[in-house]
Enzyme design. Structure first.
Site, PDB file in Angstrom:
ATOM      1  N   CYS A 170       0.799  -1.238   0.000  1.00 13.53           N
ATOM      2  CA  CYS A 170       0.000   0.000   0.000  1.00 13.53           C
ATOM      3  C   CYS A 170       0.827   1.282   0.000  1.00 13.53           C
ATOM      4  O   CYS A 170       0.269   2.368  -0.141  1.00 13.53           O
ATOM      5  CB  CYS A 170      -0.940  -0.010   1.190  1.00 13.53           C
ATOM      6  N   HIS A 303      -3.122   8.204   5.487  1.00  7.89           N
ATOM      7  CA  HIS A 303      -3.391   6.915   4.838  1.00  7.89           C
ATOM      8  C   HIS A 303      -4.842   6.502   5.136  1.00  7.89           C
ATOM      9  O   HIS A 303      -5.564   6.123   4.232  1.00  7.89           O
ATOM     10  CB  HIS A 303      -2.402   5.881   5.354  1.00  7.89           C
ATOM     11  N   HIS A 336      -9.693   1.954  -0.874  1.00  8.72           N
ATOM     12  CA  HIS A 336      -8.252   1.741  -0.768  1.00  8.72           C
ATOM     13  C   HIS A 336      -7.763   1.178  -2.102  1.00  8.72           C
ATOM     14  O   HIS A 336      -8.022   0.021  -2.423  1.00  8.72           O
ATOM     15  CB  HIS A 336      -7.939   0.786   0.382  1.00  8.72           C
TER      16      HIS A 336
END
Lengths: 410, 363
Positions: A170, A303, A336
């Site tokens: 990620c 994030h 995401h």
């Protein structure tokens, strides 16, 4: 040799400017639409449209709006991830005044792309046929081997510089931009196409559901009731240029990349260090690299995945290092997007600096007392010209980028 | 900036560690590949596969700590630990970087995860297999075991994976982000890869992807890992060798550009015969064909560079396939050049990556 000394990485080198942005995600098929939608309340994750999942509960995802990119013609030369990257790259080059990119072949141009799905050989139908002894044809393998995202961009635009596909989960997109910037600083490249791209796929969806970190409702980053992430898909590419090249072209710069820091928790495969040891380290390195202080940061594009662990850790670190800095997560709008997330959020961060406003953190309504901080609850005007975009990742990777409005160099 | 190679950790079908490595370079090892039955459209065959064992890990790490690691991560961890041990340097967590390059990642684990989905349904997909199938799982395991908290990078770039890892390591060192980098590459064999390998071989075409196409080099697929401990060059504490520079898109070196440098052609993972005929026109060269010990690997470049570094350190030219040089010729340097043509592009004249490795640098 001496291996002690302060972990300061601020170094002279060529300045790195951002001259073009291209992006697509659930909020829009081009960057302008994708960015504008962040300031709207509407968000509509839904069941995956392009594949089926067999779970008793629907886990909504943020899929791209329907478009020709959805074509699953078996003669498609590349995987969807690379097609998304290419669409973003074309938009970014146009935005930077490079048109179709033909003029780039005379320069030292690199490509640095983050991904997760784009680096995996996981064609499910091919594998089912292989298991069943059906001797499947090699088209899916050929396509996988052709589809390395950095190689696809380099070949399409006839670029001869370094090409690198980062698979840091990620934080891949953030790291791709940070490393791309270092290629320019060192003189290895004049220009770099840097960013990230990832498609939604069944394998990844099942993987995240198996980890029990997917929410069956729209995700709620930093909220007390948060219950996991929603996956998304998209791509974002930034055109990074040396200040010299940008000035020579008389092309306006959107922002400068002032600092980059990265680190690893070295703690757990799937959980962040509970006190955010690695994230703090990456942030300090980015601040040192930029030659700036935490209080100079106008806002943080966090994030904020909406998982229990990520948001708690990230919140603790923000509270410790940036107690009064506005922060938010855009994942409530985009989902995401994994390897694309850092790049997409970097692109949004630059556009927010330019527009002078930041959005509400979508999905947030109730403060989590364990975090003790509230993200933005409404659109706010900016006070400052430096911003931070940060990523945490599976495996304990952390990456942080500091952007400044052009002319904001320290 | 030249990088000092201070430690090497090799793992492959030949064994693991430097004793096995040097014995292999001297031609003292004979590796018998495992024959694996492969069924393709053209019929059944036995494919020679060069598998690597990770059993030496058990002597280093408790089995309990290894139980959740897949074969790919074990290969990487073993190579990383061996490189650290060989370097003998103090590891300072925040000042050490980690880079893991791989062409295909943990492919066996990825397909095992799919097995869990296909066999048991979406609801019972295995979280452990999924976690280990993520590309940077190996780097996470290494970082955790060695407590490396500096920058951590996993990358995949086909046959360019190794040069990009080395270029990144050089940048980190030059920028002062780290003082040392544990930089390596790993790839594993899996049944699907074997099937693809044999199917490409059957296809007998040179236009498909040559990393998986042994058309011109029918040795069989391999697996393994190789890690380097890299640091900035310094006046004291002589390393194996220095990686002085990496030239991308470089033409084939000529006698003039080589000067006193020995051109090393090792383990050409693509067009072996073509390269051999071209290089035979040179006045001197050295060939080290590792494929008989490793099989074909897209990350073979890492092993090539380890060959060069070992030869410079040992002051011996090891050649297991000498065409003009005898085996184990005394050699005092100063440099070795590895040129790896890029057959993936159709560029004419052919270009490739050129690695210049020396035993001395001007500081």
């Amino acid at each position: 040799m001496s291996i002690s000394g302060p972990a300061i990485v601020s170094q002279p080198g060529k300045q790195v400017t951002v001259t073009g942005i291209g992006a697509l995600c659930a909020t829009g098929l081009d960057f302008e639409r994708a960015f504008t939608a962040l300031f709207e309340k509407r968000r509509e994750p839904s069941a995956p449209r392009r594949f089926d999942l067999e779970h008793p509960t629907i886990y909504p995802v943020f899929e791209l709006p329907p478009s020709p990119l959805d074509s699953e013609d078996e003669n498609q030369p590349w995987l969807r991830t690379s097609r998304l990257a290419l669409a973003a790259a074309r938009e970014a080059l146009e935005d930077a005044g490079w048109g179709d990119g033909k003029g780039l072949s005379q320069l030292k141009v690199g490509v640095c792309i983050g991904t997760t799905v784009g680096g995996s050989m996981n064609d499910e139908q091919f594998y089912r046929d292989f298991r069943d002894g059906k001797n499947p044809g090699l088209k899916p393998i050929d396509r996988y081997l052709r589809s390395n995202p950095a190689a696809v961009l380099a070949q399409t635009f006839n670029l001869h510089g370094p090409q690198l596909t980062i698979v840091n989960a990620c934080s891949s997109g953030t790291d791709a931009i940070g490393l791309g910037a270092s290629w320019i600083k060192s003189g290895l490249c004049d220009l770099v196409l840097a960013g990230g791209s990832d498609e939604l796929c069944r394998v990844t969806c099942n993987g995240f559901i198996s980890l029990m970190i997917s929410d069956h409702q729209p995700c709620r980053p930093f909220d007390r009731q948060r219950n996991g992430l929603n996956l998304g898909e998209g791509a974002a590419i930034l055109i990074l240029e040396s200040k010299q090249l940008q000035k020579r072209r008389n092309q306006a710069a959107k922002a400068s990349i002032l600092g980059y820091g990265s680190s690893c928790d070295a703690w757990h495969l799937t959980a962040p260090h509970p006190e955010g040891r690695g994230l703090s380290q990456a942030l300090q390195l980015a601040l040192n690299n930029a030659g700036t202080k935490a209080e100079d940061i106008a806002f943080i594009n966090a994030h904020g995945t909406a998982t229990q662990n990520n948001d708690l850790t990230e919140g603790k670190v923000i509270k410790s290092l940036f107690p009064r800095t506005p922060f938010f997560s855009t994942k409530g709008h985009t989902g995401h997007t994994l390897g694309a997330a850092g790049a997409l959020e970097a692109a949004f961060t630059i556009a927010m600096l330019q527009s002078g406003k930041i959005p509400a953190s979508a999905g947030f309504s109730e403060i989590d007392p364990e975090i003790g901080l509230t993200p933005t609850k409404c659109c706010e005007n900016l006070d400052g010209h430096l911003a931070l975009s940060q990523s945490l990742a599976f495996g304990g990777n952390n990456g942080a980028l500091i952007f400044g409005l052009d002319g904001a160099e320290q | 900036m030249p990088m000092a190679i201070r430690g090497i950790g090799p793992v492959g079908a030949f064994g693991a560690g430097l004793d096995e490595w040097r014995a292999t370079l001297k031609g003292e090892r004979k590796v018998e590949p495992e024959l694996i039955a492969i069924e393709t459209e053209q019929g059944a065959c036995n494919l020679p596969v060069f598998r690597a064992s990770t059993s030496p890990l058990k002597a280093i790490i408790k089995s309990r700590e290894l139980r959740r690691l897949d074969h790919f991560s074990k290969l990487a961890l073993l190579g990383a630990l061996l490189a650290c041990e060989d370097a003998g340097q103090t590891l300072i967590s925040e000042r050490t970087g980690l880079i893991v390059a791989s062409a295909y990642g943990a492919s066996a684990t990825t397909f095992s995860f799919l097995d869990s989905v296909i066999n048991d349904g979406d609801v019972l997909a295995s979280p452990t297999l999924f976690s280990n199938s993520v590309h940077n799982a190996a780097a996470a395991h290494i970082a955790k075991y060695l407590n490396i908290t500096g920058p951590n990078l996993s990358l995949t770039q086909g046959h360019l994976s190794v040069p990009m890892a080395l270029i990144t390591a050089a940048h980190w060192l030059t920028e002062g982000r780290v003082d040392a980098v544990l930089c390596g590459a790993v790839d594993e064999y899996c049944d699907v890869l074997g099937y693809c390998w044999q199917s490409y071989l059957n296809r007998k075409t040179t236009t498909t992807r040559k990393n998986l196409n042994p058309d011109l080099k029918p040795c069989g697929p391999g697996e393994g890992s190789l890690f380097f401990w890299l640091s900035r060059a310094e006046k004291t504490n002589t390393p194996y060798a220095y990686l002085e520079k990496i030239e991308q898109n470089a033409p084939e070196p000529t006698n003039k550009t080589l000067n006193d440098t020995v051109p090393l052609i090792s383990s050409p993972n693509t067009c072996h015969n073509h390269l051999e005929s071209r290089i035979s026109q040179r006045k001197k060269y050295l060939q080290q064909d590792l494929s008989q010990y490793l099989g074909a690997l897209p990350i073979i470049t890492a092993f090539d560079l380890a060959v060069a570094a070992t030869m410079l350190s040992d002051q011996t030219l090891y050649s297991n396939k000498p065409l003009r040089h005898p085996q184990s010729l005394p050699f005092s340097g100063p440099a070795i050049c590895c040129w790896q043509p890029d057959y993936e592009t159709s560029r004419k004249p052919l270009t490739g990556n050129c690695y210049w490795i020396t035993n001395r640098v001007n500081l």
